[in-house]
Design an enzyme around this catalytic site. Structure first.
Site, PDB file in Angstrom:
ATOM      1  N   ASP A   1      -5.382   1.122  15.242  1.00  5.51           N
ATOM      2  CA  ASP A   1      -5.032   1.030  13.916  1.00  5.51           C
ATOM      3  C   ASP A   1      -3.641  -0.274  13.572  1.00  5.51           C
ATOM      4  O   ASP A   1      -3.218  -0.971  14.937  1.00  5.51           O
ATOM      5  CB  ASP A   1      -4.308   2.363  13.117  1.00  5.51           C
TER       6      ASP A   1
ATOM      7  N   ASN B   1      -1.166  -1.397  10.728  1.00  6.95           N
ATOM      8  CA  ASN B   1      -0.435  -0.613   9.418  1.00  6.95           C
ATOM      9  C   ASN B   1      -0.035  -1.225   8.050  1.00  6.95           C
ATOM     10  O   ASN B   1       0.569  -0.856   7.564  1.00  6.95           O
ATOM     11  CB  ASN B   1      -0.453   1.010   9.616  1.00  6.95           C
TER      12      ASN B   1
ATOM     13  N   ASP C   1      -8.509   4.944   3.859  1.00  6.06           N
ATOM     14  CA  ASP C   1      -7.696   6.667   3.870  1.00  6.06           C
ATOM     15  C   ASP C   1      -8.189   7.169   3.268  1.00  6.06           C
ATOM     16  O   ASP C   1      -7.388   8.934   2.831  1.00  6.06           O
ATOM     17  CB  ASP C   1      -6.123   6.745   4.238  1.00  6.06           C
TER      18      ASP C   1
HETATM   19  C1  DGJ Z   1      -4.115   5.208   8.567  1.00  7.56           C
HETATM   20  C2  DGJ Z   1      -4.570   6.033   9.367  1.00  7.56           C
HETATM   21  O1  DGJ Z   1      -5.722   4.542   8.471  1.00  7.56           O
HETATM   22  C3  DGJ Z   1      -5.214   6.738   9.581  1.00  7.56           C
HETATM   23  O2  DGJ Z   1      -6.557   7.423   9.786  1.00  7.56           O
HETATM   24  C4  DGJ Z   1      -4.004   7.602  10.196  1.00  7.56           C
HETATM   25  O3  DGJ Z   1      -4.463   7.244  11.653  1.00  7.56           O
HETATM   26  C5  DGJ Z   1      -3.225   7.061  10.023  1.00  7.56           C
HETATM   27  N1  DGJ Z   1      -2.429   5.739   9.682  1.00  7.56           N
HETATM   28  C6  DGJ Z   1      -1.738   7.545  11.634  1.00  7.56           C
HETATM   29  O4  DGJ Z   1      -0.469   6.499  11.240  1.00  7.56           O
END
Ligand code: DGJ
Length: 724
Positions: A477, A479, A547
């Site tokens: 991942d 973010n 998501d």
């Molecule tokens: C973002 C991802 O897209 C989610 O599926 C999940 O893994 C979260 N991060 C976890 O922090």
């Protein structure tokens, strides 16, 4: 498939049964683009611009009467000497003047498809592909540019990238090196791209190309959910089934620029490559720089054909080949069931239930290393919180394995939090600008992946979890976008190299991972689909698309991604209702059916499902498993529907056809819809597996199947036809 040089006409012709790509060497020095499109047997210089004497222009040594650089179709254009349109290349030699003249020097044809050092790229065997290398030089500046064109038998695709050599005696700086530049003839085009944001990725934007420059880009450090590194120029009346389209896709996961310019005469120049705003590169004498690869795709049979070309290319020549035809395990992901509040007891309960339902892989998502139950702490040290998980990851993996499931684990290796030991011990390993506070994103900073020790640290950390063989799958991942893009390891004249070096560092680690653990299934993820691009697909065979797990939104998100990516690369999960992102309630059937043509997973607390729902899920999984193998060898179609109220897809192979239709809203003005199938054998009969009705293939394609309007919003239908 052939690459031919017609010496008399000075024509280079790259050709297979589907496409031709033609260039002319004018006066031994100007490389002119002549044609890209449907395959032609031989070329005799038709369709060339006829020049007339113009005012307010420049003059050049060229044998074509009145030739003007204002609209001369340069194959790889530079600026500053008469061509004022978007340049593909700009370099600053020792003179300090950003100026170069690239003249044709020589060419070479080779079998196969070369790899690109340090970057992901399409691969093909010696028999499957041929490559043309054209060398252009500027001896004054000491620059040699090699233009690469690879063609694969049976595919309407040309792969392009450039290699730059500093053949001079002084260092030089590259400012702009586009992966592809293409000249297209004056005719009306529409510009198509895929825009979006977190939780609403991959929406189509389509508008008529007007005079001037139209561009999309990412400067977020990754390919981003805002724009796919893709655009297409297409005939205005195009549909899924008919019409001409040129598609451009970059095999890269970082900042990019994709643009088209329509000049005053209506000619169009299209380009895609590294974003010049966040790029420059110092090249010392003897050094080489290679650009990312660009995929140039052509279809004269609508957008479906364009997609199918991309799908075939990515499945057979890009994703790790061991996964091309391997069915992917149906997984249960802990995120929406537990968020960061994970525990051994929950893992125990969920994986037991999962096993009973036929699920094959349990994925422990975020939370396993966090001190609390939010995403605010503990990022970067990757030490399991044994208060949540006594015995650590090994114990969790054993527990899951004993139940007969595979075990998967979530990582976000690029991120680091302020409270981590890593942050305290290695502040210089983190992107940041001296004198300024770093910008947080999801309470995180980013490691400076351009540094070797950082790459080694991440490899070592991952290895410590993977080496004992307890982990069968990882979710990688990421973010947040890149900000404060500065590395202490690079001196000041190299600061604009960092964005690209970050991505090269990422690829270095992923390459190590892929080679060290070839059987490990890696799922890409970046807050959903924020880094869903062909660059990532070279290392990971599937990517979490969004998501947003709401079935209604997912139809449009998956529809958008299907333009470029094969269904097996797109992960889709069934989650709980009301949906956590949208609050919308859809039936369990709709949620499953919307995911069922893609790589399927479940992401919900199974204890909240009634016995009846669990039985339904069990049946869904059994159905999916029965057809899964079939899906991997099928062709994916999007269908034009009778109205905007429906989305329709199908996957078709030699024996079966699965049809998915979503009715967005109940519409009392319609009693039914008529839906045309695609890709069937017109001379065969097909049986509806559920109703046992029999239809002829041509009947289903030309008249269509009648589906009643159902009194329910977001209602979906799956129909399965088998060839008799
Ligand atoms: C973002 C991802 O897209 C989610 O599926 C999940 O893994 C979260 N991060 C976890 O922090």
């Amino acid at each position: 498939m052939s690459i031919i040089f017609d010496e008399e006409q000075q024509i280079l012709h790259i050709r297979n049964h589907a496409i031709s790509y033609i260039m002319e060497i004018v006066d031994g020095k100007y490389l002119a683009h002549r044609y890209f499109g449907k395959s032609i047997r031989s070329y005799h210089k038709t369709g060339i611009t006829q020049y007339f004497k113009r005012g307010y222009t420049t003059e050049h040594e060229i044998s074509i009467p009145y030739a003007s650089f204002d609209d001369f179709p340069f194959e790889y254009p530079v600026r500053e000497h008469g061509d004022f349109r978007i340049p593909a290349f700009a370099a600053e030699p020792a003179s300090g003047i950003t100026y170069s003249q690239l003249e044709f020097h020589s060419f070479e044809v080779q079998k196969g498809k070369p790899a690109i050092a340090g970057l992901p790229s399409v691969f093909a065997s010696q028999e499957e592909a041929e490559t043309l290398k054209i060398i252009c030089e500027d001896p004054t500046a000491g620059i040699r540019v090699t233009l690469f064109y690879s063609i694969i038998d049976n595919l309407s695709i040309v792969l392009r990238h450039q290699k730059i050599d500093n053949v001079g005696r002084h260092s030089l700086r590259l400012h702009n090196v586009q992966s592809l530049s293409l000249e297209l003839p004056p005719q009306p085009y529409e510009f198509l791209s895929l825009y979006g944001s977190h939780a609403k990725e991959s929406n189509r934007s389509r508008f008529p190309l007007h005079y001037g420059i139209q561009r999309i880009e990412s400067l977020r450090g990754s390919s981003s959910p805002q724009n796919q590194p893709f655009f297409a120029l297409m005939s205005p009346n195009i549909t899924e089934e008919h019409g001409e389209v040129y598609g451009f896709h970059l095999v890269y996961s970082g900042n990019f620029l994709a643009q088209a310019e329509k000049d005053s005469f209506g000619n169009v120049r299209a380009q895609i490559g590294l974003h010049p705003e966040s790029f420059s590169w110092v090249l010392e004498p003897g050094e080489t720089f290679e650009t990312p690869e660009a995929v140039l795709n052509y279809s004269d049979s609508g957008l479906n054909q364009l997609s199918q070309n991309f799908h075939q290319l990515y499945l057979e020549h890009l994703i790790p080949p061991q996964f091309t035809r391997r069915t992917r395990p149906i997984l249960l992901n802990s995120w929406e069931a537990m968020y960061c509040n994970v525990s051994m007891e929950k893992i125990d309960i969920q994986s037991s239930l999962a096993k009973d339902l036929g699920i094959e892989l349990f994925v422990l998502d975020d939370g396993w290393f966090r001190s609390g139950n939010t995403t605010q702490t503990s990022m970067g040290d990757w030490i399991c919180n044994e208060q949540k998980l006594p015995g650590g990851i090994k114990t969790a993996a054993d527990l899951v394995h004993k139940k007969g499931l595979l075990f998967g684990l979530w990582f976000e290796p690029e991120a680091v939090g302020k409270d981590s030991v890593l942050f305290q011990e290695h502040p210089n390993w983190i992107l940041g600008i001296p004198g300024y506070n770093r910008t947080e994103g999801r309470h995180e900073y980013l490691l400076d992946l351009s540094q070797k020790p950082v790459q080694e640290h991440i490899k070592h950390m991952l290895d410590s979890y993977l080496k004992d063989g307890d982990i069968d799958y990882i979710k990688w991942d990421m973010n947040r976008p890149l900000t404060d893009v500065n590395s202490i390891s690079l001196d000041k004249n190299r600061k604009k190299e960092i964005s690209h070096r970050y991505i090269l560092g990422l690829y270095h680690i992923l390459n190590w991972l892929k080679n060290s653990y070839p059987n490990l299934l890696i799922e890409g993820c970046s807050s959903g689909g924020a880094r869903f691009d062909p660059g990532m697909l070279y290392y990971v065979p599937q990517i979490w698309a969004s998501d947003n797990t709401d079935a209604y939104d997912r139809t449009s998100i998956q529809d958008g991604f299907s333009l470029l990516y094969p269904p097996s690369a797109i992960s889709a999960h069934v989650s709980i209702v009301p949906n956590h992102q949208t609050g919308r309630t859809t039936s369990l059937e709709t949620r499953y059916q919307t995911a069922s043509l893609f790589t399927l997973g479940y992401e919900l607390d199974l204890t909240l499902c009634s016995a009846e729902e669990q039985n339904v899920i069990k049946q869904q999984i059994a159905d999916y498993k029965q057809n899964q193998k079939n899906f991997l060898s099928s062709t994916f179609y999007r269908h034009t529907t009778p109205d905007d109220n429906h989305i329709m897809w199908s996957i078709v192979n030699e024996t079966d056809c699965f049809l998915y239709i979503m009715q967005k809203r109940h519409d009392p003005l319609r009693s039914h819809g008529k839906f045309h199938l695609l890709g069937l054998d017109p001379n065969a009969d097909y049986q509806n597996i559920d109703t046992k009705e029999i239809f002829s293939g041509d009947e289903l394609m030309h008249i269509g199947i009648t589906i009643p309007c159902v009194k329910e919003d977001y209602h979906t239908f799956i129909l399965h036809f088998r060839k008799m």
